[in-house]
Design a protein around this motif. Structure first.
Motif, short mmCIF file in Angstrom:
data_model
loop_
_atom_site.label_atom_id
_atom_site.label_comp_id
_atom_site.label_asym_id
_atom_site.label_seq_id
_atom_site.Cartn_x
_atom_site.Cartn_y
_atom_site.Cartn_z
N TYR A 29 1.30 -41.15 -21.01
CA TYR A 29 -0.12 -41.35 -21.32
C TYR A 29 -0.47 -42.79 -21.01
O TYR A 29 0.32 -43.71 -21.28
CB TYR A 29 -0.39 -41.04 -22.79
CG TYR A 29 0.04 -39.64 -23.18
CD1 TYR A 29 -0.76 -38.54 -22.88
CD2 TYR A 29 1.26 -39.41 -23.81
CE1 TYR A 29 -0.36 -37.25 -23.22
CE2 TYR A 29 1.66 -38.13 -24.16
CZ TYR A 29 0.84 -37.05 -23.86
OH TYR A 29 1.25 -35.78 -24.19
N PHE A 31 -3.45 -46.06 -20.90
CA PHE A 31 -4.63 -46.66 -21.49
C PHE A 31 -4.95 -47.93 -20.72
O PHE A 31 -4.04 -48.64 -20.26
CB PHE A 31 -4.38 -47.01 -22.96
CG PHE A 31 -3.98 -45.81 -23.78
CD1 PHE A 31 -4.94 -45.09 -24.47
CD2 PHE A 31 -2.66 -45.40 -23.84
CE1 PHE A 31 -4.58 -43.98 -25.21
CE2 PHE A 31 -2.29 -44.29 -24.58
CZ PHE A 31 -3.26 -43.57 -25.27
N ASN A 88 -5.38 -34.98 -25.34
CA ASN A 88 -6.23 -35.91 -24.59
C ASN A 88 -7.41 -36.38 -25.43
O ASN A 88 -7.74 -37.57 -25.45
CB ASN A 88 -6.71 -35.28 -23.28
CG ASN A 88 -5.64 -35.26 -22.22
OD1 ASN A 88 -4.70 -36.04 -22.23
ND2 ASN A 88 -5.79 -34.34 -21.27
N HIS A 89 -8.04 -35.46 -26.14
CA HIS A 89 -9.17 -35.82 -27.00
C HIS A 89 -8.71 -36.72 -28.15
O HIS A 89 -9.40 -37.70 -28.49
CB HIS A 89 -9.86 -34.57 -27.54
CG HIS A 89 -10.65 -33.83 -26.50
ND1 HIS A 89 -11.85 -34.29 -26.00
CD2 HIS A 89 -10.39 -32.67 -25.86
CE1 HIS A 89 -12.31 -33.44 -25.08
NE2 HIS A 89 -11.44 -32.46 -24.98
N GLN A 92 -8.05 -40.22 -26.68
CA GLN A 92 -9.32 -40.89 -26.38
C GLN A 92 -9.92 -41.46 -27.66
O GLN A 92 -10.35 -42.62 -27.70
CB GLN A 92 -10.31 -39.92 -25.72
CG GLN A 92 -11.66 -40.54 -25.42
CD GLN A 92 -11.59 -41.64 -24.37
OE1 GLN A 92 -10.96 -41.48 -23.34
NE2 GLN A 92 -12.24 -42.77 -24.64
N ALA A 93 -9.93 -40.67 -28.74
CA ALA A 93 -10.47 -41.13 -30.02
C ALA A 93 -9.64 -42.28 -30.58
O ALA A 93 -10.19 -43.26 -31.12
CB ALA A 93 -10.53 -39.97 -31.01
N ALA A 95 -7.86 -44.44 -28.84
CA ALA A 95 -8.16 -45.62 -28.03
C ALA A 95 -9.45 -46.27 -28.51
O ALA A 95 -9.50 -47.49 -28.75
CB ALA A 95 -8.28 -45.23 -26.55
N GLU A 96 -10.49 -45.47 -28.70
CA GLU A 96 -11.77 -46.01 -29.16
C GLU A 96 -11.63 -46.65 -30.53
O GLU A 96 -12.16 -47.74 -30.77
CB GLU A 96 -12.82 -44.90 -29.19
CG GLU A 96 -13.22 -44.42 -27.81
CD GLU A 96 -14.09 -43.17 -27.82
OE1 GLU A 96 -14.55 -42.75 -28.91
OE2 GLU A 96 -14.30 -42.60 -26.74
N ASP A 102 -10.42 -47.62 -22.44
CA ASP A 102 -10.30 -46.33 -21.76
C ASP A 102 -8.93 -45.69 -21.95
O ASP A 102 -7.90 -46.35 -21.77
CB ASP A 102 -10.55 -46.53 -20.25
CG ASP A 102 -10.69 -45.22 -19.49
OD1 ASP A 102 -11.16 -44.22 -20.07
OD2 ASP A 102 -10.34 -45.20 -18.29
N TYR A 103 -8.95 -44.41 -22.31
CA TYR A 103 -7.75 -43.58 -22.19
C TYR A 103 -7.82 -43.04 -20.77
O TYR A 103 -8.78 -42.37 -20.40
CB TYR A 103 -7.75 -42.46 -23.23
CG TYR A 103 -6.74 -41.37 -22.92
CD1 TYR A 103 -5.39 -41.68 -22.83
CD2 TYR A 103 -7.13 -40.05 -22.69
CE1 TYR A 103 -4.45 -40.70 -22.53
CE2 TYR A 103 -6.21 -39.07 -22.41
CZ TYR A 103 -4.87 -39.40 -22.32
OH TYR A 103 -3.95 -38.43 -22.01
N ASP A 104 -6.81 -43.34 -19.96
CA ASP A 104 -6.89 -43.10 -18.52
C ASP A 104 -6.15 -41.85 -18.07
O ASP A 104 -5.95 -41.65 -16.89
CB ASP A 104 -6.36 -44.35 -17.79
CG ASP A 104 -6.82 -44.40 -16.34
OD1 ASP A 104 -7.97 -44.03 -16.06
OD2 ASP A 104 -6.00 -44.81 -15.49
N GLY A 105 -5.69 -41.02 -19.02
CA GLY A 105 -5.07 -39.77 -18.63
C GLY A 105 -3.56 -39.78 -18.75
O GLY A 105 -2.97 -40.68 -19.35
#
Length: 120
Positions: A29, A31, A88-89, A92-93, A95-96, A102-105
């Motif tokens: 993963y 970031f 992934n969700h 992303q949360a 990271a925020e 950005d969570y980049d995948g």
């Protein structure tokens, strides 16, 4: 990456590899942030959640690109398309919540390509 793209990725893995998608794989993963400090804080949080920090680095840039930093973590686990979409969700949360831009995948590979941790 939305669920349609994840389903396509799983289909591509089934078609082009001999990896067992119902067994453990190494999920990486990524970031991204313009400064390294928020990434280090996120790395600490992720380590406590069982992720292995592979590296934090500043990539070589193409001319005109603004500098940025990348955090790469891994976890050996089993995913379905649905569980990966959920992960992934969640990332992303996370990271925020930790001030990371950005969570980049993610990427995936067989366990023998793991970079660290107890299972490598």
């Amino acid at each position: 990456m939305d669920i349609t793209a994840i389903n396509e990725m799983f289909a591509n893995i089934r078609e082009n590899t001999d990896w067992d998608l119902q067994g453990n794989l190494v999920w990486g993963y990524f970031f991204v942030n313009t400064t390294p400090e928020p990434l280090q804080g996120l790395a600490d949080v992720l380590e406590k959640q069982g992720y292995t920090v592979v590296e934090q680095f500043e990539p070589e840039l193409e001319e005109g690109e603004a500098p940025y930093h990348v955090l790469h973590v891994e976890k050996i686990e089993i995913h379905t398309a649905e569980s990966l979409d959920k992960r992934n969700h969640e990332l992303q949360a996370l990271a925020e919540a930790n001030g990371v831009e950005d969570y980049d995948g993610m990427d995936v590979g067989p366990v023998e390509f793991a970079h660290g941790g107890d299972d490598a």
